[in-house]
Design a protein around this motif. Structure first.
Motif, PDB file in Angstrom:
ATOM      1  N   VAL A 271      70.249  12.136  92.592  1.00 14.46           N
ATOM      2  CA  VAL A 271      69.428  11.455  93.596  1.00 14.46           C
ATOM      3  C   VAL A 271      68.180  10.875  92.944  1.00 14.46           C
ATOM      4  CG1 VAL A 271      67.972  11.822  95.627  1.00 14.46           C
ATOM      5  CG2 VAL A 271      70.286  12.760  95.562  1.00 14.46           C
ATOM      6  N   THR A 272      67.534  11.646  92.088  1.00 16.02           N
ATOM      7  CA  THR A 272      66.342  11.172  91.396  1.00 16.02           C
ATOM      8  C   THR A 272      66.657   9.974  90.507  1.00 16.02           C
ATOM      9  OG1 THR A 272      65.380  13.393  91.417  1.00 16.02           O
ATOM     10  CG2 THR A 272      64.507  11.836  89.800  1.00 16.02           C
ATOM     11  N   GLU A 273      67.823  10.004  89.858  1.00 16.54           N
ATOM     12  CA  GLU A 273      68.220   8.888  89.008  1.00 16.54           C
ATOM     13  C   GLU A 273      68.451   7.619  89.825  1.00 16.54           C
ATOM     14  OE1 GLU A 273      71.734   7.717  85.767  1.00 16.54           O
ATOM     15  OE2 GLU A 273      71.646   9.732  86.638  1.00 16.54           O
ATOM     16  N   GLN A 274      69.067   7.763  90.986  1.00 12.55           N
ATOM     17  CA  GLN A 274      69.338   6.593  91.825  1.00 12.55           C
ATOM     18  C   GLN A 274      68.093   6.098  92.547  1.00 12.55           C
ATOM     19  OE1 GLN A 274      72.673   6.591  94.436  1.00 12.55           O
ATOM     20  NE2 GLN A 274      74.166   6.873  92.792  1.00 12.55           N
ATOM     21  N   LEU A 275      67.132   6.994  92.792  1.00 10.39           N
ATOM     22  CA  LEU A 275      65.910   6.631  93.516  1.00 10.39           C
ATOM     23  C   LEU A 275      64.697   6.936  92.649  1.00 10.39           C
ATOM     24  CD1 LEU A 275      66.846   8.201  96.983  1.00 10.39           C
ATOM     25  CD2 LEU A 275      67.117   5.817  96.297  1.00 10.39           C
TER      26      LEU A 275
ATOM     27  N   ALA B 168      59.523   8.632 103.203  1.00 11.17           N
ATOM     28  CA  ALA B 168      60.886   9.138 103.354  1.00 11.17           C
ATOM     29  C   ALA B 168      61.057  10.418 102.551  1.00 11.17           C
ATOM     30  CB  ALA B 168      61.905   8.102 102.903  1.00 11.17           C
ATOM     31  N   LEU B 169      61.770  11.380 103.136  1.00 11.74           N
ATOM     32  CA  LEU B 169      62.129  12.616 102.452  1.00 11.74           C
ATOM     33  C   LEU B 169      63.647  12.687 102.366  1.00 11.74           C
ATOM     34  CD1 LEU B 169      59.181  13.395 103.311  1.00 11.74           C
ATOM     35  CD2 LEU B 169      60.012  15.731 103.574  1.00 11.74           C
ATOM     36  N   VAL B 170      64.149  12.973 101.182  1.00 10.58           N
ATOM     37  CA  VAL B 170      65.583  13.155 100.992  1.00 10.58           C
ATOM     38  C   VAL B 170      65.851  14.647 100.836  1.00 10.58           C
ATOM     39  CG1 VAL B 170      67.586  12.665  99.531  1.00 10.58           C
ATOM     40  CG2 VAL B 170      65.848  10.894  99.910  1.00 10.58           C
ATOM     41  N   VAL B 171      66.783  15.160 101.636  1.00  9.39           N
ATOM     42  CA  VAL B 171      67.178  16.569 101.544  1.00  9.39           C
ATOM     43  C   VAL B 171      68.586  16.604 100.973  1.00  9.39           C
ATOM     44  CG1 VAL B 171      67.401  18.751 102.763  1.00  9.39           C
ATOM     45  CG2 VAL B 171      65.842  16.995 103.639  1.00  9.39           C
ATOM     46  N   THR B 172      68.738  17.239  99.828  1.00  6.96           N
ATOM     47  CA  THR B 172      70.050  17.269  99.180  1.00  6.96           C
ATOM     48  C   THR B 172      70.274  18.617  98.521  1.00  6.96           C
ATOM     49  OG1 THR B 172      71.535  15.963  97.765  1.00  6.96           O
ATOM     50  CG2 THR B 172      69.334  16.413  96.902  1.00  6.96           C
ATOM     51  N   GLY B 173      71.485  18.851  98.097  1.00  6.50           N
ATOM     52  CA  GLY B 173      71.791  20.086  97.393  1.00  6.50           C
ATOM     53  C   GLY B 173      71.177  20.096  95.998  1.00  6.50           C
ATOM     54  N   ALA B 174      70.856  21.283  95.526  1.00  3.66           N
ATOM     55  CA  ALA B 174      70.257  21.388  94.192  1.00  3.66           C
ATOM     56  C   ALA B 174      71.156  20.754  93.131  1.00  3.66           C
ATOM     57  CB  ALA B 174      70.003  22.863  93.870  1.00  3.66           C
TER      58      ALA B 174
ATOM     59  N   VAL C 185      66.270  11.942 105.226  1.00  5.46           N
ATOM     60  CA  VAL C 185      67.602  11.489 104.831  1.00  5.46           C
ATOM     61  C   VAL C 185      68.395  12.688 104.313  1.00  5.46           C
ATOM     62  CG1 VAL C 185      68.931   9.935 103.354  1.00  5.46           C
ATOM     63  CG2 VAL C 185      66.713   9.202 104.265  1.00  5.46           C
ATOM     64  N   PRO C 186      69.214  13.318 105.152  1.00  4.77           N
ATOM     65  CA  PRO C 186      70.085  14.385 104.655  1.00  4.77           C
ATOM     66  C   PRO C 186      71.191  13.777 103.791  1.00  4.77           C
ATOM     67  CG  PRO C 186      69.852  14.442 107.069  1.00  4.77           C
ATOM     68  CD  PRO C 186      69.357  13.116 106.598  1.00  4.77           C
ATOM     69  N   ALA C 187      71.246  14.195 102.555  1.00  6.21           N
ATOM     70  CA  ALA C 187      72.245  13.681 101.606  1.00  6.21           C
ATOM     71  C   ALA C 187      73.127  14.848 101.193  1.00  6.21           C
ATOM     72  CB  ALA C 187      71.565  13.046 100.389  1.00  6.21           C
ATOM     73  N   GLY C 188      74.174  15.062 101.953  1.00  7.70           N
ATOM     74  CA  GLY C 188      75.068  16.185 101.683  1.00  7.70           C
ATOM     75  C   GLY C 188      76.485  15.844 102.078  1.00  7.70           C
ATOM     76  N   GLY C 189      77.337  16.836 102.031  1.00  8.89           N
ATOM     77  CA  GLY C 189      78.743  16.629 102.377  1.00  8.89           C
ATOM     78  C   GLY C 189      79.528  16.111 101.185  1.00  8.89           C
TER      79      GLY C 189
END
Length: 368
Positions: free
Chosen positions: A72-76, A60-66, A12-16
């Motif tokens: 992301v951790t708080e929501q998941l 599932a792996l989430v890829v996001t900006g630092a 799951v790319p989480a960016g933009g």
């Protein structure tokens, strides 16, 4: 309910930044962290909700900006630390997806991976699950597979996939060969695609064996592949941060469509599973309006008692605790936030990005 797919891992790319949804979506809190459907779940949470029944709890792996890793951790909260990959800076979709695929291949050799953006809406989750299962079956045969959205209008905001012959793959009766990927068309061309049939929207959902995806990357972008492999080799070691800091900034910025999907399609290595999912990428406020309840002339994201509309149509996003009044305007967009207010029309919704660019040029990073 069907069991999870044992060899499938979702990326799951989480960016933009979702700049066409400014001032709701900001660089520090982009659209994938927002609840844009009024469901009580952010787009990221909804994405994981529909993927986990297919992958299992650790699939599932989430890829996001630092900068977004903590949010992301708080929501998941159920997402383990090993399932979150934080990238130091944006390097476009190929780097993000390929890194996750390389990590997966080391952890689970032979696995099939699927990439699904964190900021899209899917209304028909049963159809989504069925399409993913067909895509995984097709990917097991060595194809790179995209899920092609059945178009319901001549959209100019999406790329298109031109489908070819049936592939006759067991477990994937809908799978077709991909003849080509087509860039975003003008209105006349999009209308022709819709009339002709055989074209699907490219939603950027790609499914393939991780090894196949990486082999195609090595073939077409060898330098980028080498950098990804160097980072992945260090990922579970004390060297990770140092290697990431050194190599990541050198990686080519390129979308996976250009780096992998298009050249693979030209070689006959790409398939499409057509699907009608009730899909939308929520690219602007015009799209957002279609996702909201139509029980009033002005559709509201948020608390409807904070909006007073008379002889008006459109979409409104009120700020908590303040009345937003709309009078005598058709197809208006009004977005009220603590530090910025946007007023435009649905017809000009795609142009909101220009405001963000102007603010950036003016040095107003406080509003971005």
């Amino acid at each position: 309910m069907s069991p999870p797919l044992p060899d499938f891992v979702a990326i799951v790319p989480a960016g933009g930044a979702g700049t066409r949804l400014w001032p709701l979506s900001r660089a520090g809190h982009p659209k994938f962290l927002l609840d844009l459907t009024g469901s009580g779940r952010s787009l990221l949470q909804q994405t994981l909700d529909r993927l986990l029944p297919l992958t299992g709890p650790q699939g599932a792996l989430v890829v996001t900006g630092a900068a977004h890793a903590a949010a992301v951790t708080e929501q998941l909260p159920g997402l383990g630390a090993a399932c979150l990959l934080a990238e130091p800076s944006p390097r476009d979709s190929t780097a993000a997806i390929a890194l996750a695929a390389a990590v997966v291949e080391r952890r689970r050799p032979g696995a099939v991976v699927g990439s699904f953006a964190a900021d899209h809406v899917v209304r028909d989750e049963a159809a989504f699950a069925a399409a993913v299962r067909e895509a995984v079956a097709t990917a097991r045969e060595g194809y790179i597979v995209t899920i092609g959205i059945e178009p319901d209008r001549p959209a100019t905001a999406f790329g298109y996939i031109k489908a070819g012959r049936p592939l006759q793959i067991e477990g994937a009766p809908s799978a077709l060969a991909v003849r080509s990927f087509v860039e975003k068309p003008d209105a006349a061309t999009a209308a022709r695609y819709l009339a002709e049939g055989g074209y699907r929207w490219n939603a950027g959902m790609f499914v393939a064996r991780a090894s196949v995806l990486l082999a195609e990357l090595a073939k077409h972008r060898p330098q980028l592949h080498a950098g990804i492999e160097e980072i992945a080799a260090a990922w579970g070691t004390p060297r990770r941060d140092a290697v990431l800091a050194t190599v990541w900034p050198t990686l080519e910025k390129v979308a996976i469509d250009y780096a992998v999907a298009e050249p693979a399609a030209a070689a006959g290595r790409v398939a499409v599973v057509p699907a009608a999912l009730g899909w939308d990428d929520v690219g602007d406020f015009a799209a957002l309006a279609t996702l909201l309840p139509d029980d009033a002339q002005v559709r509201v994201l948020g608390e409807s008692d904070h909006v007073f509309a008379h002889d008006a149509t459109g979409v409104a996003v009120p700020h908590r605790g303040r009345l937003l009044a709309v009078l005598g305007l058709d197809d208006v967009v009004v977005v009220d936030t603590p530090d910025a207010v946007l007023v435009t029309t649905r017809a000009r919704a795609q142009d909101v990005k220009a405001i963000v660019e102007a603010l950036r040029a003016a040095g107003r990073s406080d509003l971005l």
